[in-house]
Every structure is written in C-alpha cells, then in structure tokens.
Enzyme design. Sequence first.
Site, short mmCIF file in Angstrom:
data_model
loop_
_atom_site.label_atom_id
_atom_site.label_comp_id
_atom_site.label_asym_id
_atom_site.label_seq_id
_atom_site.Cartn_x
_atom_site.Cartn_y
_atom_site.Cartn_z
N THR A 258 13.17 72.61 43.12
CA THR A 258 13.76 71.31 42.78
C THR A 258 15.09 71.48 42.05
OG1 THR A 258 13.43 69.45 41.25
CG2 THR A 258 12.23 71.43 40.75
N ASP A 259 15.93 70.45 42.13
CA ASP A 259 17.18 70.47 41.36
C ASP A 259 16.92 70.27 39.86
OD1 ASP A 259 16.47 67.80 41.43
OD2 ASP A 259 18.42 67.06 42.10
N GLU A 260 15.69 69.86 39.50
CA GLU A 260 15.41 69.57 38.09
C GLU A 260 15.47 70.82 37.22
OE1 GLU A 260 12.24 66.73 37.47
OE2 GLU A 260 12.57 65.86 39.45
N TYR B 287 7.24 70.07 33.88
CA TYR B 287 7.31 70.28 35.34
C TYR B 287 8.49 71.17 35.69
CZ TYR B 287 8.80 69.31 40.15
OH TYR B 287 9.24 69.45 41.44
N LYS C 30 8.64 74.97 37.29
CA LYS C 30 9.32 75.30 38.56
C LYS C 30 10.40 76.35 38.31
CE LYS C 30 8.86 73.76 42.19
NZ LYS C 30 7.92 74.09 43.31
P1 NAD Z 1 2.86 66.73 46.33
O1 NAD Z 1 2.36 66.59 44.92
O2 NAD Z 1 2.89 65.53 47.22
O3 NAD Z 1 2.00 67.83 47.11
C1 NAD Z 1 1.59 69.02 46.52
C2 NAD Z 1 0.52 69.65 47.41
O4 NAD Z 1 0.13 70.90 46.82
C3 NAD Z 1 -0.75 68.80 47.53
O5 NAD Z 1 -1.19 68.76 48.87
C4 NAD Z 1 -1.76 69.54 46.65
O6 NAD Z 1 -3.12 69.38 47.09
C5 NAD Z 1 -1.29 70.98 46.79
N1 NAD Z 1 -1.69 71.80 45.66
C6 NAD Z 1 -1.56 71.52 44.33
N2 NAD Z 1 -2.09 72.51 43.60
C7 NAD Z 1 -2.53 73.45 44.47
C8 NAD Z 1 -3.17 74.72 44.33
N3 NAD Z 1 -3.45 75.22 43.12
N4 NAD Z 1 -3.47 75.43 45.43
C9 NAD Z 1 -3.19 74.94 46.68
N5 NAD Z 1 -2.61 73.73 46.88
C10 NAD Z 1 -2.29 73.00 45.78
O7 NAD Z 1 4.29 67.40 46.18
P2 NAD Z 1 5.61 67.20 47.08
O8 NAD Z 1 6.36 66.04 46.53
O9 NAD Z 1 5.24 67.24 48.50
O10 NAD Z 1 6.40 68.51 46.66
C11 NAD Z 1 6.23 69.72 47.38
C12 NAD Z 1 7.11 70.80 46.77
O11 NAD Z 1 8.47 70.38 46.81
C13 NAD Z 1 6.79 71.10 45.31
O12 NAD Z 1 6.89 72.48 45.12
C14 NAD Z 1 7.88 70.36 44.55
O13 NAD Z 1 8.17 71.00 43.33
C15 NAD Z 1 9.05 70.46 45.52
N6 NAD Z 1 10.03 69.37 45.45
C16 NAD Z 1 9.63 68.06 45.48
C17 NAD Z 1 10.61 67.05 45.47
C18 NAD Z 1 10.22 65.60 45.55
O14 NAD Z 1 11.09 64.73 45.44
N7 NAD Z 1 8.98 65.26 45.78
C19 NAD Z 1 11.96 67.38 45.40
C20 NAD Z 1 12.33 68.74 45.36
C21 NAD Z 1 11.34 69.72 45.40
P1 TYD Z 2 10.06 60.12 39.91
O1 TYD Z 2 9.86 59.48 41.24
O2 TYD Z 2 8.87 60.36 39.03
O3 TYD Z 2 10.88 61.48 40.16
P2 TYD Z 2 11.57 62.50 39.08
O4 TYD Z 2 11.15 62.13 37.73
O5 TYD Z 2 11.01 63.81 39.50
O6 TYD Z 2 13.04 62.37 39.31
O7 TYD Z 2 11.07 59.22 39.07
C1 TYD Z 2 12.37 58.92 39.57
C2 TYD Z 2 13.10 58.12 38.51
O8 TYD Z 2 12.45 56.85 38.37
C3 TYD Z 2 13.06 58.76 37.13
O9 TYD Z 2 14.30 58.54 36.50
C4 TYD Z 2 11.95 58.01 36.41
C5 TYD Z 2 12.01 56.62 37.02
N1 TYD Z 2 10.71 55.88 37.10
C6 TYD Z 2 10.62 54.58 36.60
O10 TYD Z 2 11.60 54.01 36.08
N2 TYD Z 2 9.42 53.93 36.70
C7 TYD Z 2 8.32 54.51 37.26
O11 TYD Z 2 7.23 53.88 37.29
C8 TYD Z 2 8.44 55.85 37.78
C9 TYD Z 2 7.25 56.54 38.40
C10 TYD Z 2 9.66 56.49 37.68
#
Ligand code: NAD
Ligand code: TYD
Length: 357
Positions: A136-138, A161, A165
């Site tokens: 992630t960019d975070e 988080y 990461k």
């Molecule tokens: P998600 O929470 O929707 O999915 C995570 C998956 O991992 C789930 O299916 C869960 O069952 C599985 N999991 C969790 N713990 C586990 C374990 N111990 N063993 C096996 N499986 C396990 O997450 P996502 O949003 O699809 O994100 C996927 C990846 O992308 C993550 O690594 C996250 O850090 C990264 N990412 C997410 C975003 C975003 O905006 N969602 C952006 C950048 C990077």
């Molecule tokens: P989120 O989807 O949790 O992603 P991340 O925190 O990983 O960027 O949140 C996106 C933005 O939205 C973040 O600035 C927090 C804000 N947010 C709200 O204002 N209300 C909400 O209920 C949630 C879940 C997030």
Amino acid sequence: MRTYLVTGGAGFIGSNYIHYMFEKYGDEIRIINVDALTYAGNLENLRDIEKRPGYSFIRADICDKDAIERIFADNDIDRVVHFAAESHVDRSIRDPEIFVRTNVLGTAVMLNAAKASWELPDGGYREGKRFLHVSTDEVYGSLGETGYFYETTPYSPHSPYSASKAGSDMLVKAYMDTYRFPANITNCSNNYGPYQFPEKLIPLMINNALSGKPLPVYGEGKNVRDWLYVRDHAKAIDLVMEKGRLFETYNIGGHNEKQNIEIVNIIIETLREMLPDTDPRRAHINSSLITYVKDRKGHDLRYAIAPDKIKNEIGWEPETMFKDGIRLTIQWYFEHEDWMKNVTSGDYQKYYEEMYL
Ligand code: NAD
Ligand code: TYD
C-alpha cells in the site's frame, strides 16, 4: 502452463485479480487460491469460477508454516501473488496484534516457503519463478497539501496497519538483498469496485445511503485519497509480474485525488441519477444523511501517487475514470443485494455498532 499461488484471493482485490487473470489468460494458467477466510474473505466472490478448470481453493492460514510448505511441496508454483493481509486501518487501531501476526509473520512464512521451494544448490533460483508482494501507499506516511509519493520516498507509516505493511515490505526487501530472492513490491493507492467489504469508505457509504442510514464522515471530511478502480490495479499487478524488472518497487495510483466529502457527495448524486424515480429509496438519499463524526486517531491527511515509473517502464496507466468506475461499482452493488445482506449480517453488525453507534 504457469501455476499461480494467490494468497487472500477470497478478499476484495484478490478476487478481482483472479477474475481478471482468467478473463485474460483462460486455460493457459492455473490458480491456487490460498485463503484463511477471515471476516473479509468470502467464497461467494468466486462462485462463478469455482468449478472452472485451472482453479482450486485451499483454506489455510499464511502463518501456518506446515500448511504453506505442503502447498509448495504438492504443486510446482511459478508465481506467488501475495494479497493476504489484515487490511482495515480502523480495525488496526482497535486491535493491532493480529495485523502484526498476519501481515508480518504471514509474509515471512510465504517468503521462506517460496525460497525453500525455488532455490538451487548454487544459491540461484529455478527459471521463471517470481514473488509479487502487494502493498500500500500508506507505508509512505502522509502528505501535506502538495507533493506525491515516489518509490524513493522514505517509509514513515503511522497506523498499526501501515506499520505492519511496512514491516512486510522490509522483509521482502531483506529477502531480495540478502538472498537475491526474485521478487517485486507494488505499493498501490486506495482501491474501489465490486466485492469490497463495506467497512471501507465507498461501499460503506453506498450501503448506508441505500438503507437510509447516516453517512459517517470522519473529522471535517477533508482528508484526501487517490482512488483507483480495482480492475486497473489487477492489470497493473499482472504487468509488473510479466514486464517489471526484478527486485524493483512500483507505485500504482489512480491520478484521482478526492477529499472524502467529495466522494460522499458523488455517491449521493450518482445514486440519485441511477435509481429510477419510482424507487422508494430515492426520496431519502440526499446530503441530510451526511453526519460528521469523531475523527480517526492519527488520521493521515493526504495520499497521492505519481505513477511515473510504472508508466515509463511498463506502459501501465489508470484507464477507468472515476465517474465511470463509481457507476460500475454502484451498479454492481445494485445487482448484488444478497451479497451485501450476507456480509453485513453477524459479525459486521457487531463491528458497526462498536465503531459507529
Ligand atoms: P481484504 O481485507 O478484502 O482481503 C484480505 C484477504 O486475506 C481475505 O480474503 C482474508 O480472508 C485473507 N486473509 C486474512 N488473513 C489471512 C491469513 N492469516 N491467512 C490467509 N488468508 C488471510 O483486503 P484487500 O482490500 O483485498 O487487500 C488485499 C491486499 O492489498 C492487502 O495486502 C492490502 O494491504 C493491499 N492493498 C489494499 C488496498 C485497498 O484499497 N484495499 C490498497 C493497496 C494495497
Ligand atoms: P478507508 O476506506 O478505511 O481507507 P484508508 O483508511 O485505508 O485510506 O478510508 C478512506 C478515507 O475515508 C479515510 O480518510 C477515512 C475516511 N472514512 C470516513 O470518513 N468514514 C468512514 O466511515 C470510513 C470507513 C472512512
């Protein structure tokens, strides 16, 4: 035929990636999806492909060394795409330990098992083996009003988080530096699209608006995220795997910065445009649902990626404009009301009450 081991393939991005890969490569690839099925993992996300040749699912925890080693022993894995993680910042603030376990220890187990299975007696690796760590960019921390995250930006994570990461990224870097382990890291901005669990901003707002519930905006709603349609992310991951230079990091971003309050207003407007006049839900969807709530602890102000490196080296660019992506997303949620009902029953209710009520 190439065999992919995808971890976390039952989650949001992983399931979109698996769909994308089968659409692109069809019967040329095999995918083994390894997922523990936590609250965020849902096999419904893969219902339409679960019986297709080339796809298989193994329920396993990535921290379970024996189970992961067995998967490598039983299969000749060519590519690992490592998505599995705890992924929600608010949950990490309430319970950091599981983030360290899954994201840091789980990544170490995956790296070690892949390395042991792929390495040759001379310290090299079998031909064509690659590990892509999805991050992630975070990890870069928070930006002020201007500037961008680059691959060279120093890590400065703030939430449990992003710290976990960052720890996982550092382990991948250590494997590349110490063992010349064949890997890449991608750091992507916020994703949105089908199958996203409604704890994250966009699906939470869509679901609440459709149910006539308040739309909880943290603080003043001025925090900025750089939103990318999930299918564009899936495509970028595939391109990095095929064309990226080994050992490199690639940032992936949407060129689409928006304040949270803008996102919420766009969702309200788009829902009103898309719902037919006769739909009773339309009447209550308006800005009076917006409710400003207590800010998130340590809330990062702004994330923004300049995806120049991936564009220049690999030719990837975000393709889906936000105005189109948000309509596709809302349309998907209209068509999957049962999916939303299933994931918001049980544990989700408890989380929602503790978090927002
Ligand atoms: P998600 O929470 O929707 O999915 C995570 C998956 O991992 C789930 O299916 C869960 O069952 C599985 N999991 C969790 N713990 C586990 C374990 N111990 N063993 C096996 N499986 C396990 O997450 P996502 O949003 O699809 O994100 C996927 C990846 O992308 C993550 O690594 C996250 O850090 C990264 N990412 C997410 C975003 C975003 O905006 N969602 C952006 C950048 C990077
Ligand atoms: P989120 O989807 O949790 O992603 P991340 O925190 O990983 O960027 O949140 C996106 C933005 O939205 C973040 O600035 C927090 C804000 N947010 C709200 O204002 N209300 C909400 O209920 C949630 C879940 C997030």
